[in-house]
Design a protein around this motif. Structure first.
Motif, mmCIF file in Angstrom:
data_model
loop_
_atom_site.group_PDB
_atom_site.id
_atom_site.type_symbol
_atom_site.label_atom_id
_atom_site.label_comp_id
_atom_site.label_asym_id
_atom_site.label_seq_id
_atom_site.Cartn_x
_atom_site.Cartn_y
_atom_site.Cartn_z
ATOM 1 N N SER B 23 0.811 -1.221 0.000
ATOM 2 C CA SER B 23 0.000 0.000 0.000
ATOM 3 C C SER B 23 0.843 1.270 0.000
ATOM 4 C CB SER B 23 -0.915 0.012 1.232
ATOM 5 O OG SER B 23 -0.124 -0.078 2.409
ATOM 6 N N THR B 24 2.152 1.118 0.031
ATOM 7 C CA THR B 24 2.990 2.318 0.169
ATOM 8 C C THR B 24 2.970 3.204 -1.070
ATOM 9 O OG1 THR B 24 4.942 1.108 -0.604
ATOM 10 C CG2 THR B 24 4.572 1.184 1.788
ATOM 11 N N ILE B 26 0.248 3.806 -2.899
ATOM 12 C CA ILE B 26 -1.113 4.263 -3.201
ATOM 13 C C ILE B 26 -1.205 5.773 -3.288
ATOM 14 C CG2 ILE B 26 -3.426 4.464 -2.177
ATOM 15 C CD1 ILE B 26 -3.244 1.504 -1.527
ATOM 16 N N ALA B 27 -0.580 6.467 -2.317
ATOM 17 C CA ALA B 27 -0.675 7.930 -2.322
ATOM 18 C C ALA B 27 -0.089 8.503 -3.601
ATOM 19 C CB ALA B 27 0.049 8.491 -1.108
ATOM 20 N N ALA B 46 -8.754 6.160 -1.513
ATOM 21 C CA ALA B 46 -7.407 5.577 -1.464
ATOM 22 C C ALA B 46 -7.208 4.790 -0.178
ATOM 23 C CB ALA B 46 -6.369 6.698 -1.582
ATOM 24 N N ALA B 50 -6.169 0.964 0.184
ATOM 25 C CA ALA B 50 -4.998 0.539 0.958
ATOM 26 C C ALA B 50 -5.352 -0.614 1.888
ATOM 27 C CB ALA B 50 -4.463 1.719 1.769
ATOM 28 N N GLU B 54 -3.827 -4.359 1.775
ATOM 29 C CA GLU B 54 -3.117 -4.910 2.938
ATOM 30 C C GLU B 54 -3.798 -6.181 3.450
ATOM 31 O OE1 GLU B 54 -3.048 -1.596 5.602
ATOM 32 O OE2 GLU B 54 -1.498 -0.545 4.468
#
Lengths: 759, 143
Positions: B23-24, B26-27, B46, B50, B54
């Motif tokens: 998920s890192t 996603i931003a 978002a 995430a 996860e």
């Protein structure tokens, strides 16, 4: 299992760490002690020499109102009327003969409860809920009492001598009774004056029935009936004369009948109490035997005349028979309740006491002295102190107050101790170390730092050598007060507490308190190991003293939390909170630390009650500033830290600012400045993160947050905390949103920066 | 707005991160209010995406992923993909239906359609055959 009692004794803790409640029977016993109610007192029992006041009685019965007010001077038959009504009303009667001591709210509450018990079956839980919560009047006790009253079957409440209730606390209790009384019930308030209650408002809403002087004045017909009942046979016209002379005053009419029966002149009886006094002195006592007259005058020192007390104090063995005979022949001696106890009509008693002073000028003091000793031997400390006061033995009063101070403070009866102290002039209190100590402890309990410091200073003007009482040296007792005042900072407080510990013999109630203070002071001086030893000692010694058990358990929880042993910390907070709740210490300012520590620990564990505990701690700590200032500081700092984790930053800042002000005026604060700085940083960090939502995390979200730094998947977290996987995901979404992140790693980093997770 | 190649790369990075439960990114790749759908999930932000990634991060291991951009034009991109992986963790195929790890090697084919707002994906739809997945796993669903 948690050790909350001495090793080797039964441990009163369940598997889940929850302390079990002690047997409920104890609550009722304690209630009886608090009320100082001897076996239940019902309406007075009258002989045949009374007149049925059927019209008045029926008027009261037919009114159907919630409140009836019967107000008239002495001798107008108020009590008689109430008893007659109670005898014919189909509802159960809760009869309460009020006393001066009922101005103490716990005593009045218990008195009312016992009266209600006479008519309504009350479960043990009512005693537990009310009698054991005496320290928490406004928030806990009164609402619970109101609920009991509201749930009761329709009841006829008879409160006699209501004019004796003057204290605000007692009137609050009375208002709760009146506001909550169940449908179909009636509360009758009888006395010489109306109580200070919103009676005008009731009158406006027509919910009160007034019975006054005019109603109670006897007509010629009623007077004739009374005269006939007493055996007097007056000639035609004489009844009218008697009524005119007495203005229809029932007591006067009755006395006239006695005068006539004894060959006296009915015209001598007037319409005022002075006339009655003259009559009683000249006529009533004259017709008794010398022995009876002596017995009456001497036994008048008792408010409640108990034969066994009379035998012991008057040094005779026939009081029961004498009182029985007097009750049969005299309107002014009433049997009360189911036991052999009597009351003298107040007016009669006043006159008997006056006669005692005239006949035997030195005897009264000696009788009071003996009565004080007898009541002390019976464990009735309040009556022992009242008689000691009346005997003029101030040293003995001081000794009794000091000997029983810890108990009365411990059960929340500070007002009673204050009442005892009020009987002394201030300079008399200052001259006696035991009373000055009592005054200091009352000030401590009330959170009055100015008074506490004043009395501490007074104590230092005395010679501190020698014993104050068995097992307690003067130096030790004063050192304990000094340790709490903490004028010179933490190191001196620790030294004072250690001195106090050494100067108190084992078994005295002050030794565990000295241990507790030493434990707190040691921790705040950074000496964790020493703190553990002292707190463990306090826990062991304080197991029989509920306030200390709660405090010591909380301190053990704090030490465990500081060491990262959160499961142990939780168990200790379970015990502390259970004790606080069970013994009704919820409103004691000194308990702010229990709430602070419990809230902090439970927030860390993600418990849903954490926020409420912290909020209650904040409420309590507001009244704790100058008294035990290191406790006040420690609690404020911990509460601020917990509040930061909830996002309650305004309140956290407020507490931090207050702590800053207190520390600035505290000369030797140990690690408190460091703790404050750390908390300030946490609060600031909680304010800093960009994009962080203003809304705080809920306890459920905090619980999930706590597991995010672990390797556990959402499904595994769900198993650990016993919720569904979808619940965990929903809470995790909320956590991410509030922290302004889109990944688990970022959530952990942001939470740590905000002080929501330990680094 | 990025180039066609950049948009295709963004979709492929998103797919790779998705199957790895990462998920890192996603931003960086998705708008805050991204909406998305696949046979096993539906998200509207978002953050929700995430959490879904996860939650499924340990479903597969030994993952091989290949892409074939079909159409990248304007604000949209369409990528065909093939994933071969070992079923090594639980797979949630419906709200409450969870298939525990079987250790089987399986292959899935699918298409992802993404729309962009600026350089980030604001909407996506992912099509693959859930029946194909279940057939390969060949295990009864357990509740």
């Amino acid at each position: 299992m948690v050790g909350v009692v001495r090793e080797g004794e039964e441990r009163v803790v369940t598997r889940a760490g929850q302390a079990r409640r002690p047997p409920l029977a104890g609550a009722r016993d304690l209630a009886r002690v608090l009320a100082q109610v001897d076996p239940p007192l019902g309406p007075p029992q009258f002989g045949d020499e009374v007149v049925e006041r059927a019209a008045l009685r029926d008027r009261l019965g037919a009114s159907g109102g919630r409140v009836a007010l019967v107000v008239a001077p002495a001798g107008y038959g108020k009590t008689t009327l109430l008893a007659q009504w109670a005898a014919v009303d189909s509802r159960p009667t809760a009869w309460v003969s009020l006393r001066e001591s009922d101005n103490d709210a716990p005593a009045l509450l218990s008195h009312l409860l016992f009266a209600l018990e006479e008519s309504t079956a009350l479960g043990a839980e009512h005693y537990e809920a009310i009698a054991l919560s005496v320290a928490d009047l406004a928030r806990v006790v009164l609402p619970r009492f109101g609920a009991v009253v509201a749930d009761a079957a329709p009841t006829l409440w008879m409160l006699d001598d209501v004019h004796l209730l003057r204290s605000d606390a007692a009137l609050r209790v009375l208002r709760v009774l009146l506001d909550h009384v169940s449908t179909g019930s009636t509360v009758v308030l009888a006395g010489r004056r109306a109580p200070d209650l919103p009676i005008a408002r009731w009158r406006a809403s027509r919910t009160v029935l007034d019975i006054g002087l005019d109603d109670l004045t006897m007509s010629e017909r009623e007077a004739a009936a009374l005269l006939r009942a007493t055996g007097a046979t007056l000639r035609p016209g004489e009844v009218g004369t008697v009524v005119a002379r007495t203005e229809g005053w029932p007591a006067g009419i009755y006395l006239s009948s006695l005068a006539h029966r004894d060959g006296g002149d009915v015209a001598r009886i007037g319409s005022d109490e002075r006339a009655v006094a003259e009559y009683l002195l000249d006529e009533v006592l004259r017709v008794t035997t010398d022995d009876q007259a002596t017995f009456l005058t001497r036994s008048a020192i008792f408010e409640l005349v108990i034969p066994s007390a009379c035998d012991a104090v008057l040094e005779r063995d026939d009081a029961a028979a004498l009182l029985d005979a007097l009750e049969r022949s005299n309107l002014f001696v009433h049997r009360v309740g189911v036991q052999d106890a009597y009351r003298y009509h107040q007016l009669f008693r006043d006159l008997l006491l006056a006669e005692l002073r005239r006949r035997e000028s030195t005897t009264e003091q000696e009788l009071h002295r003996r009565a004080s000793g007898w009541f002390e031997s019976q464990g009735d400390i309040e009556r022992a102190i009242e008689h000691a006061h009346a005997s003029g033995e101030r040293d003995r009063v001081a000794d009794l107050v000091w000997a029983h101070l810890a108990y009365y403070i411990g059960i929340g009866r500070t007002a009673t101790v204050q009442r005892w102290l009020d009987a002394f002039p201030a300079n008399d209190i200052a001259a006696r170390p035991s009373l000055a100590l009592a005054a200091a402890w009352v000030a401590f309990t009330d959170g009055d730092s100015t008074d506490m410091e004043r009395w501490a200073a007074v104590l230092h003007t005395h010679d501190l050598d020698g014993a104050l009482s068995e097992g307690i040296s003067r130096r030790g007792a004063v050192a304990l007060v000094d340790a709490l005042v903490s004028k010179d900072g933490l190191r001196q407080s620790l030294a004072d507490a250690e001195l106090a510990y050494a100067e108190h013999q084992p078994g005295t109630p002050y030794q565990p308190l000295a241990s507790l203070i030493a434990g707190i002071a040691s921790r705040l001086l950074g000496d964790t190991e020493r703190s553990k030893v002292w707190c463990a000692e306090a826990l062991q010694l304080g197991v029989v003293l509920p306030p200390l058990l709660a405090q010591a358990s909380a301190q053990m929880a704090r030490l465990a939390a500081d060491a990262g042993m959160w499961a142990d910390a939780m168990r200790h907070t379970d015990v502390a909170l259970e004790v606080v709740e069970q013994y009704g210490f919820e409103e004691r300012a000194a308990m702010c630390q229990v709430y602070a520590i419990a809230g902090y620990v439970r927030a860390h564990e993600g418990r849903s009650d954490a926020k409420d505990l912290v909020k209650h701690g904040v409420w309590l700590v507001a009244s704790l500033r100058g008294v035990a200032r290191f406790v006040a500081l420690d609690a404020r700092i911990l509460l601020a830290r917990a509040l930061a984790t909830f996002g309650e930053l305004d309140l956290a800042r407020e507490l931090v600012n207050e702590a800053g002000e207190l520390i600035a005026a505290y000369p030797d604060a140990g690690v408190l400045p460091e703790m404050l700085a750390d908390t300030q940083a946490r609060v600031a960090a909680a304010e800093r993160p960009l994009g962080m939502s203003a809304s705080p995390l809920t306890p459920a979200e905090l619980r999930v947050l706590r597991y995010l730094p672990t390797h556990l998947s959402f499904a595994e977290i769900a198993e650990v905390i016993f919720v569904s996987r979808n619940t965990v995901k929903t809470q995790a979404i909320a956590v991410y949103r509030k922290l302004g992140v889109t990944s688990r790693g970022a959530a952990v980093d942001r939470a740590r920066a905000a002080g929501l997770l330990d680094p | 707005m990025g180039t066609r190649a950049e948009r295709a790369a963004a979709v492929m990075r998103g797919l790779t991160a998705g199957v790895h439960g990462d998920s890192t990114v996603i931003a960086e790749l998705y708008t805050d209010d991204v909406s998305g759908w696949s046979p096993v999930m539906s998200v509207s932000s978002a953050v929700e995406l995430a959490i879904e990634l996860e939650d499924r991060g340990d479903s597969f291991s030994e993952i091989e992923l290949s892409f074939a951009p079909l159409d990248v034009d304007g604000d949209a991109a369409c990528v065909e993909w093939t994933m071969t992986a070992t079923h090594s963790g639980s797979i949630v195929v419906d709200d409450d239906v969870c298939i525990e790890a079987t250790g089987r090697r399986l292959t899935l084919h699918g298409v992802t359609v993404a729309e962009f707002a600026g350089e980030r994906i604001c909407s996506f739809r992912q099509y693959w055959d859930e029946g194909e997945l279940l057939a390969q796993i060949s295990a009864p669903a357990s509740r």
